[in-house]
Design a protein around this motif. Structure first.
Motif, mmCIF file in Angstrom:
data_model
loop_
_atom_site.group_PDB
_atom_site.id
_atom_site.type_symbol
_atom_site.label_atom_id
_atom_site.label_comp_id
_atom_site.label_asym_id
_atom_site.label_seq_id
_atom_site.Cartn_x
_atom_site.Cartn_y
_atom_site.Cartn_z
ATOM 1 N N MET A 4 -5.723 10.950 15.146
ATOM 2 C CA MET A 4 -4.992 11.745 14.391
ATOM 3 C C MET A 4 -5.101 10.782 13.007
ATOM 4 N N ASN A 5 -5.532 11.446 12.121
ATOM 5 C CA ASN A 5 -5.518 11.015 10.526
ATOM 6 C C ASN A 5 -4.310 11.474 9.673
ATOM 7 N N VAL A 6 -3.414 10.751 9.281
ATOM 8 C CA VAL A 6 -2.360 11.269 8.490
ATOM 9 C C VAL A 6 -2.524 10.872 7.020
ATOM 10 N N VAL A 7 -2.082 11.565 5.971
ATOM 11 C CA VAL A 7 -1.993 11.166 4.661
ATOM 12 C C VAL A 7 -0.551 11.448 4.304
ATOM 13 N N ALA A 8 0.241 10.118 3.912
ATOM 14 C CA ALA A 8 1.442 10.258 3.375
ATOM 15 C C ALA A 8 1.551 10.389 1.908
ATOM 16 N N TRP A 9 2.141 11.453 1.445
ATOM 17 C CA TRP A 9 1.926 11.119 -0.350
ATOM 18 C C TRP A 9 3.414 10.466 -0.754
ATOM 19 N N ILE A 10 3.008 9.272 -1.336
ATOM 20 C CA ILE A 10 4.035 8.392 -1.742
ATOM 21 C C ILE A 10 4.642 8.699 -3.121
ATOM 22 N N VAL A 11 5.741 8.992 -3.503
ATOM 23 C CA VAL A 11 5.912 9.403 -4.700
ATOM 24 C C VAL A 11 7.423 8.741 -4.788
ATOM 25 N N GLU A 12 7.513 8.104 -6.117
ATOM 26 C CA GLU A 12 9.036 7.596 -6.460
ATOM 27 C C GLU A 12 10.032 8.370 -6.081
ATOM 28 N N GLY A 13 11.222 8.062 -5.739
ATOM 29 C CA GLY A 13 12.468 8.590 -5.251
ATOM 30 C C GLY A 13 12.370 9.329 -3.997
ATOM 31 N N THR A 14 11.010 9.926 -3.357
ATOM 32 C CA THR A 14 11.147 10.739 -2.305
ATOM 33 C C THR A 14 10.359 10.055 -1.184
ATOM 34 N N TRP A 15 9.805 8.846 -1.331
ATOM 35 C CA TRP A 15 8.909 8.293 -0.460
ATOM 36 C C TRP A 15 9.367 7.962 0.747
ATOM 37 N N PRO A 16 10.528 7.339 1.099
ATOM 38 C CA PRO A 16 11.029 6.947 2.124
ATOM 39 C C PRO A 16 11.169 8.306 3.167
ATOM 40 N N ALA A 17 11.438 9.298 2.559
ATOM 41 C CA ALA A 17 11.361 10.432 3.687
ATOM 42 C C ALA A 17 10.051 10.472 4.207
ATOM 43 N N CYS A 18 9.223 10.428 3.399
ATOM 44 C CA CYS A 18 7.683 10.501 3.969
ATOM 45 C C CYS A 18 7.285 9.618 5.101
ATOM 46 N N VAL A 19 7.595 8.432 4.630
ATOM 47 C CA VAL A 19 7.454 7.160 5.444
ATOM 48 C C VAL A 19 8.170 7.480 6.929
ATOM 49 N N ASP A 20 9.373 7.960 6.888
ATOM 50 C CA ASP A 20 10.146 8.128 8.033
ATOM 51 C C ASP A 20 9.619 9.357 8.806
ATOM 52 N N ALA A 21 8.860 10.195 7.898
ATOM 53 C CA ALA A 21 8.446 11.374 8.878
ATOM 54 C C ALA A 21 7.216 10.936 9.374
ATOM 55 N N VAL A 22 6.416 10.169 9.044
ATOM 56 C CA VAL A 22 5.229 9.203 9.717
ATOM 57 C C VAL A 22 5.693 8.698 11.027
ATOM 58 N N ARG A 23 6.821 7.972 10.894
ATOM 59 C CA ARG A 23 7.270 7.142 12.122
ATOM 60 C C ARG A 23 7.880 8.228 13.154
ATOM 61 N N ARG A 24 8.274 9.272 12.665
ATOM 62 C CA ARG A 24 9.090 10.190 13.430
ATOM 63 C C ARG A 24 7.883 11.084 14.367
ATOM 64 N N HIS A 25 7.056 11.602 13.467
ATOM 65 C CA HIS A 25 6.241 12.812 14.107
ATOM 66 C C HIS A 25 4.684 12.556 14.087
ATOM 67 N N THR A 26 4.551 11.228 14.261
ATOM 68 C CA THR A 26 2.986 10.965 14.625
ATOM 69 C C THR A 26 2.944 9.662 15.533
ATOM 70 N N PRO A 27 2.007 9.825 16.227
ATOM 71 C CA PRO A 27 1.668 8.629 17.384
ATOM 72 C C PRO A 27 1.483 7.573 16.557
ATOM 73 N N ASP A 28 1.900 6.303 17.229
ATOM 74 C CA ASP A 28 1.687 5.006 16.846
ATOM 75 C C ASP A 28 0.122 4.713 16.574
#
Length: 163
Positions: A1-25
């Motif tokens: 699985m290949n995931v792209v997390a769009w990192i934007v000032e102010g909202t990036w922690p939620a995107c990183v947390d979603a990667v950790r929560r919803h994708t395999p290691d």
């Protein structure tokens, strides 16, 4: 699985947390930041507006670009630290929404955060760039709230012509 997390000032922690929560290691993760052309162009335009008195060697556009690159690098480093697993950091520049869609080509998932009015549920919780990415992404999209989602009581009422 290949995931792209769009990192934007102010909202990036939620995107990183979603990667950790919803994708395999084992997922390949790209942390993507896009710098738009706005700030440097505005600085150049303002400086050029000095009616010919501007010294090209003192044009602030280059310095604004350099500072933007430093900030993007720092933001991606913070996101990678929070992710806590191997990833690739990608910085792109251009029309933000189009660069995000282009970066998502070949990905199995694009993760992005709501960037509009986050005080209520509804279409205005998504700004124009995220709306474009959601509408045009060549892969599934996981759209996350940067903070706790508002309650369902905040859903706008139906239009008056609907019973």
């Amino acid at each position: 699985m290949n995931v792209v997390a769009w990192i934007v000032e102010g909202t990036w922690p939620a995107c990183v947390d979603a990667v950790r929560r919803h994708t395999p290691d084992s997922a390949g993760v790209v942390l993507l930041h896009v710098t738009g052309p706005g700030a440097a162009g505005a600085a150049r335009g303002a400086y050029a507006g000095l009616l010919g008195r501007a010294d090209p060697a003192r044009d602030p556009g280059g310095e604004v670009e350099r500072l933007g690159a430093v900030a993007a690098e720092r933001l991606l480093a913070d996101a990678a630290d929070r992710l806590g697993r191997p990833c690739v950091r990608v910085e792109r520049s251009g029309r933000v929404e189009r660069e995000v869609v282009a970066a998502a080509e070949g990905a199995d998932l694009l993760i992005c955060a709501r960037d509009g009015d986050r005080s209520r549920l509804g279409p205005r919780s998504i700004g124009p760039a995220v709306r474009f990415a959601v509408d045009h992404a060549p892969c599934p999209v996981l759209l996350v709230w940067p903070e706790r989602a508002p309650g369902t009581a905040t859903i706008p009422p139906p239009p008056p012509h609907h019973p």
